[in-house]
Write an enzyme that holds these catalytic residues in place. Structure first.
Site, PDB file in Angstrom:
ATOM      1  N   ARG A   1       0.816  -1.233   0.000  1.00  0.00           N
ATOM      2  CA  ARG A   1       0.000   0.000   0.000  1.00  0.00           C
ATOM      3  C   ARG A   1       0.843   1.273   0.000  1.00  0.00           C
ATOM      4  O   ARG A   1       0.469   2.289   0.597  1.00  0.00           O
ATOM      5  CB  ARG A   1      -0.962   0.039   1.203  1.00  0.00           C
ATOM      6  CG  ARG A   1      -1.884  -1.122   1.278  1.00  0.00           C
ATOM      7  CD  ARG A   1      -2.956  -1.123   0.199  1.00  0.00           C
ATOM      8  NE  ARG A   1      -3.724  -2.345   0.284  1.00  0.00           N
ATOM      9  CZ  ARG A   1      -3.455  -3.461  -0.418  1.00  0.00           C
ATOM     10  NH1 ARG A   1      -2.463  -3.495  -1.300  1.00  0.00           N
ATOM     11  NH2 ARG A   1      -4.172  -4.538  -0.275  1.00  0.00           N
TER      12      ARG A   1
ATOM     13  N   SER B   1      -9.839   0.358   4.380  1.00  0.00           N
ATOM     14  CA  SER B   1      -8.985  -0.116   5.474  1.00  0.00           C
ATOM     15  C   SER B   1      -8.266   1.062   6.110  1.00  0.00           C
ATOM     16  O   SER B   1      -7.579   1.815   5.430  1.00  0.00           O
ATOM     17  CB  SER B   1      -7.954  -1.117   4.949  1.00  0.00           C
ATOM     18  OG  SER B   1      -8.624  -2.269   4.513  1.00  0.00           O
TER      19      SER B   1
ATOM     20  N   GLU C   1      -3.231   3.570   7.014  1.00  0.00           N
ATOM     21  CA  GLU C   1      -3.241   3.368   5.556  1.00  0.00           C
ATOM     22  C   GLU C   1      -3.973   4.535   4.895  1.00  0.00           C
ATOM     23  O   GLU C   1      -3.566   5.051   3.858  1.00  0.00           O
ATOM     24  CB  GLU C   1      -3.948   2.048   5.204  1.00  0.00           C
ATOM     25  CG  GLU C   1      -4.051   1.819   3.695  1.00  0.00           C
ATOM     26  CD  GLU C   1      -4.604   0.436   3.335  1.00  0.00           C
ATOM     27  OE1 GLU C   1      -4.353  -0.525   4.077  1.00  0.00           O
ATOM     28  OE2 GLU C   1      -5.296   0.340   2.304  1.00  0.00           O
TER      29      GLU C   1
END
Ligand SMILES: Cc1cc2nc3c(=O)[nH]c(=O)nc-3n(C[C@H](O)[C@H](O)[C@H](O)COP(=O)(O)OP(=O)(O)OC[C@H]3O[C@@H](n4cnc5c(N)ncnc54)[C@H](O)[C@@H]3O)c2cc1C
Length: 298
Positions: A171, A220, A290
């Site tokens: 990510r 997320s 994130e």
């Protein structure tokens, strides 16, 4: 304040003090000092070439991985419109505009008999956001399928970056600060449209069962730490359903934060920080955000 007179003239749309809440999934947060929706590539490049180098810029996709703080985003937010949202297939290569959605990319891939991009069906976002975030799900991620991308740098220069240039990790990419991804090439493999559709349906159903997809959320919240699942650490720390004002940890998926109504961006971010504190106390693990948190606190 950046005065209108100091900005280069454009052919697209340049809006002062533009509300960003309607443009992001959380439906919360402040304004962009300026919002620029370029008409085409030349418009984007000319604007950036003429813009004072001290003015910060930030690209915005569907705002599906972002908390825009209540004090708003200084400088210029750039949002790619229809001109940048085309997708075509050339044999098993997908050529995608930076503003194209994951649904469009995977649908065109299916129709052209290109397998390998099914996972994009279920990630809400644009190609620019996927490339920047190394978006991934259900065993696939952008780093696996990206050949290269075209990027307009903060200087206005158009360059091609290969997948190796982007230094992908989980990510995360090394996309240069202020760079706008205007297109990307993904490599697939030959596949049967019916089988590709079946895989897209399987992924959609699995996601529907486990995530609050119709909520105001940012996906997320925390990266999965090595050897752990973020949702599990959050759950074990007793945070399922935890609330601050209108912000709540999802009961359905504990790595998702929700705006249950009129949450401010500060409440959403404070809730995330409270979760991080409780997880640290319970398990000793430092959760890393994130979700991109952008702009100024008010
Ligand atoms: C319900 C839900 C489920 C999700 N599930 C997943 C999942 O399974 N896997 C996953 O990886 N993510 C998931 N996400 C998060 C999100 O969809 C991805 O991170 C996606 O890549 C963000 O795309 P975006 O275009 O909306 O980017 P934004 O949220 O608008 O921006 C995210 C970052 O990308 C940058 N960016 C956006 N466009 C460009 C561009 N053109 N050029 C340069 N930088 C750009 C922004 O500046 C910002 O830093 C989920 C989100 C939601 C709401």
């Amino acid at each position: 304040m950046i005065e209108a007179a100091s900005l280069p003239s454009v052919r697209g749309k340049l809006t002062p003090n533009a509300p960003l809440a309607p443009l992001v999934w959380f439906k919360a947060g402040g304004h962009a000092q300026w919002l620029f929706e370029p008409k085409d590539m030349a418009d984007l490049q000319d604007f950036l070439r003429g813009l004072d180098a001290a003015v910060p810029i930030m690209a915005l996709g569907l705002g599906s991985n972002m908390i825009v703080r209540d004090g708003g985003v200084p400088g210029v937010v750039i949002r790619l419109g229809k001109t940048f949202a085309k997708v075509t297939a050339d044999d098993v290569t997908l050529i995608c505009g930076g503003g194209a959605s994951g649904i469009l990319v995977s649908s065109i891939a299916r129709d052209a008999g290109v397998a390998g991009a099914e996972f994009l069906r279920s990630i809400p976002g644009t190609v620019g956001g996927f490339v920047r975030m190394n978006g991934g799900a259900y065993g696939g991620e952008v780093a696996d399928i990206l050949i290269d991308c075209e990027v307009v740098l903060r200087s206005g220069e158009l360059v091609t970056l290969t997948v190796a240039d982007l230094g992908y990790t989980y990510r995360h990419s090394e996309l240069p600060e202020g760079a706008v991804v205007v297109s990307a090439r993904f490599k697939g493999r030959p596949g049967e449209p019916a089988a590709i559709q079946a895989e897209m349906d399987r992924i959609s159903a699995a996601r529907e069962a486990s995530q609050p997809l119709r909520s105001k959320t940012g996906g997320s919240t925390f990266k999965n730490p090595d050897g752990h699942k973020a949702w599990q650490l959050v759950d074990e720390a007793g945070c399922r359903g935890l609330q601050i004002g209108g912000a709540q940890v999802s009961e359905k998926h504990t790595n998702f934060l929700l705006n249950t109504g009129d949450a401010t961006a500060a409440q959403i971010e404070d809730l995330g920080e409270e979760v991080r504190r409780r997880v640290k106390d319970r398990s000793g693990v430092d959760l890393e955000w994130e979700i991109q948190r952008v702009g100024l606190k008010s």
